[in-house]
Scaffold this motif. Structure first.
Motif, short mmCIF file in Angstrom:
data_model
loop_
_atom_site.label_atom_id
_atom_site.label_comp_id
_atom_site.label_asym_id
_atom_site.label_seq_id
_atom_site.Cartn_x
_atom_site.Cartn_y
_atom_site.Cartn_z
N ILE A 136 0.86 -1.18 0.00
CA ILE A 136 0.00 0.00 0.00
C ILE A 136 0.89 1.23 0.00
CG2 ILE A 136 -1.85 -1.18 1.27
CD1 ILE A 136 -1.36 0.80 3.60
N HIS A 137 0.37 2.28 -0.64
CA HIS A 137 1.08 3.55 -0.56
C HIS A 137 0.11 4.72 -0.73
CE1 HIS A 137 4.56 5.92 0.07
NE2 HIS A 137 5.35 4.87 -0.01
N TRP A 138 0.59 5.89 -0.42
CA TRP A 138 -0.20 7.11 -0.52
C TRP A 138 -0.50 7.44 -1.97
CZ3 TRP A 138 -1.97 9.34 3.88
CH2 TRP A 138 -1.33 8.99 5.07
N ARG A 139 -1.72 7.82 -2.23
CA ARG A 139 -2.10 8.24 -3.57
C ARG A 139 -1.39 9.54 -3.95
NH1 ARG A 139 -8.56 8.05 -3.64
NH2 ARG A 139 -8.18 8.92 -5.71
N SER A 140 -1.13 9.68 -5.24
CA SER A 140 -0.56 10.93 -5.78
C SER A 140 -1.59 11.72 -6.57
CB SER A 140 0.61 10.61 -6.73
OG SER A 140 1.65 9.97 -6.04
N ASP A 141 -2.73 11.10 -6.86
CA ASP A 141 -3.72 11.74 -7.74
C ASP A 141 -4.69 12.63 -6.96
OD1 ASP A 141 -4.64 9.33 -6.55
OD2 ASP A 141 -6.33 9.28 -7.93
N VAL A 142 -4.58 12.62 -5.65
CA VAL A 142 -5.38 13.52 -4.82
C VAL A 142 -4.44 14.14 -3.78
CG1 VAL A 142 -7.58 12.27 -5.05
CG2 VAL A 142 -5.99 11.62 -3.22
N LYS A 143 -4.87 15.25 -3.24
CA LYS A 143 -4.07 15.87 -2.17
C LYS A 143 -4.29 15.08 -0.88
CE LYS A 143 -3.52 20.50 -0.13
NZ LYS A 143 -2.15 20.27 0.28
N THR A 144 -3.21 14.60 -0.29
CA THR A 144 -3.34 13.77 0.92
C THR A 144 -2.81 14.54 2.13
OG1 THR A 144 -1.18 12.75 0.49
CG2 THR A 144 -3.12 11.60 -0.36
N PRO A 145 -3.33 14.21 3.31
CA PRO A 145 -2.90 14.96 4.50
C PRO A 145 -1.52 14.58 5.02
CG PRO A 145 -4.50 13.27 5.09
CD PRO A 145 -4.39 13.24 3.59
N ARG A 146 -0.92 13.54 4.43
CA ARG A 146 0.37 13.04 4.90
C ARG A 146 1.00 12.26 3.75
NH1 ARG A 146 3.77 13.51 9.54
NH2 ARG A 146 5.28 11.88 9.15
N GLY A 147 2.19 11.75 3.94
CA GLY A 147 2.84 10.95 2.90
C GLY A 147 4.10 11.63 2.44
#
Ligand code: SAM
Length: 192
Positions: A136-147
Motif C-alpha cells: 500500500i502507498h499514498w495516492r498521488s492523484d489527490v491531495k493527501t494529509p500526509r505521505g
C-alpha cells in the motif's frame, strides 16, 4: 539504513488516516495466509489486525527501537502471540529468514525507499511459489494529509514497472483504491 522520509507522526493521528479493515480486505489478507513478513511495523497499526487474520506467524521488523516497543506493548495488551517482532535494518541486513518460506510480504508505506527494486527483490526471495508481495502507498492523484513528498512517492505504474524489473514478480491487476488516501497492489511471485 533507515528509509528516507519514514518518520512517524503521533499514533492517534497516523491511525486516523486508514480504514484498516478495508485495507486488509482489499488485499485479501485472511486465513489463506500462513506465515507472513511485515517490513517496518511502525506502531503496529497493521500488525495486530494482520496477525489476527492469518493462520501462522507474522514476522514484523522495524529499525526503530521506539516503534518495536510500541508494537510490542500493543501485542501484549491485545494478547496476540503469533508475531515475531524484531528490531532490524532489513535494508542493510536482510531478513534473516529462510528463502521461500512465506506466503506474503507486506510493504506498507515503505516503497519510497532509495532502492525499491532491491527491496522488492529481497521480498520476492522470501515467498513460496504462489506467494504475494502486498503493497500500500499514498495516492498521488489527490491531495493527501500526509505521505512522502510527491517527488519520491511511487505511483502504481511505477511499482508495477519495478516489480517487472525483478524478474520474479507480476502485478495481478491494476491498483485498487483503499480509501481514503491509499492504493493497494498485489504482486505475485511467478518463478517456480
Ligand atoms: C512510514 S512508517 C510505516 C509503518 C507501517 N508500515 C504502517 O503503515 O503503519 C515506516 C516504518 O519503517 C521503518 N523503517 C524505516 N527504514 C527501515 C529499515 N531499513 N528496516 C526496518 N524498518 C525500517 C520506520 O522506522 C517506520 O516505522
Amino acid at each position: 539504513m533507515k528509509v528516507r522520509d519514514s518518520g512517524m507522526p503521533e499514533p492517534e493521528y497516523w491511525e486516523s488516516l486508514f480504514e484498516i479493515d478495508g485495507v486488509l480486505a482489499g488485499l485479501g489478507i485472511d486465513d489463506r495466509i500462513n506465515d507472513a513478513v511485515e517490513v517496518g511495523c511502525g506502531y503496529g497499526t497493521f500488525t495486530v489486525p494482520v496477525a489476527k487474520r492469518i493462520r501462522g506467524t507474522l514476522h514484523s521488523f522495524d529499525i526503530e527501537p521506539a516503534m518495536i516497543a510500541a508494537a510490542r506493548d500493543r501485542l501484549e495488551r491485545g494478547g496476540v502471540a503469533n508475531v515475531a517482532l524484531r528490531e532490524r535494518d532489513v535494508i542493510a541486513d536482510g531478513f534473516g529468514l529462510p528463502p521461500r518460506s512465506m506466503d506474503a510480504v507486506l510493504l506498507f508505506n515503505i516503497l519510497h525507499t532509495e532502492d525499491p527494486v532491491a527491496l522488492l527483490q529481497s521480498s520476492a526471495g522470501l515467498l513460496r511459489s504462489g506467494g504475494r508481495v502486498l503493497v500500500i502507498h499514498w495516492r498521488s492523484d489527490v491531495k493527501t494529509p500526509r505521505g512522502p513528498d510527491l517527488s519520491i512517492r511511487p505511483k502504481p505504474d511505477q511499482i508495477i514497472a519495478w516489480a517487472n524489473h525483478t524478474g520474479s514478480l507480476t502485478a495481478d491487476s491494476s491498483a485498487r483504491m483503499l480509501p481514503p488516501w491509499h492504493f493497494g497492489l498485489t504482486l505475485h511471485r511467478h518463478v517456480p
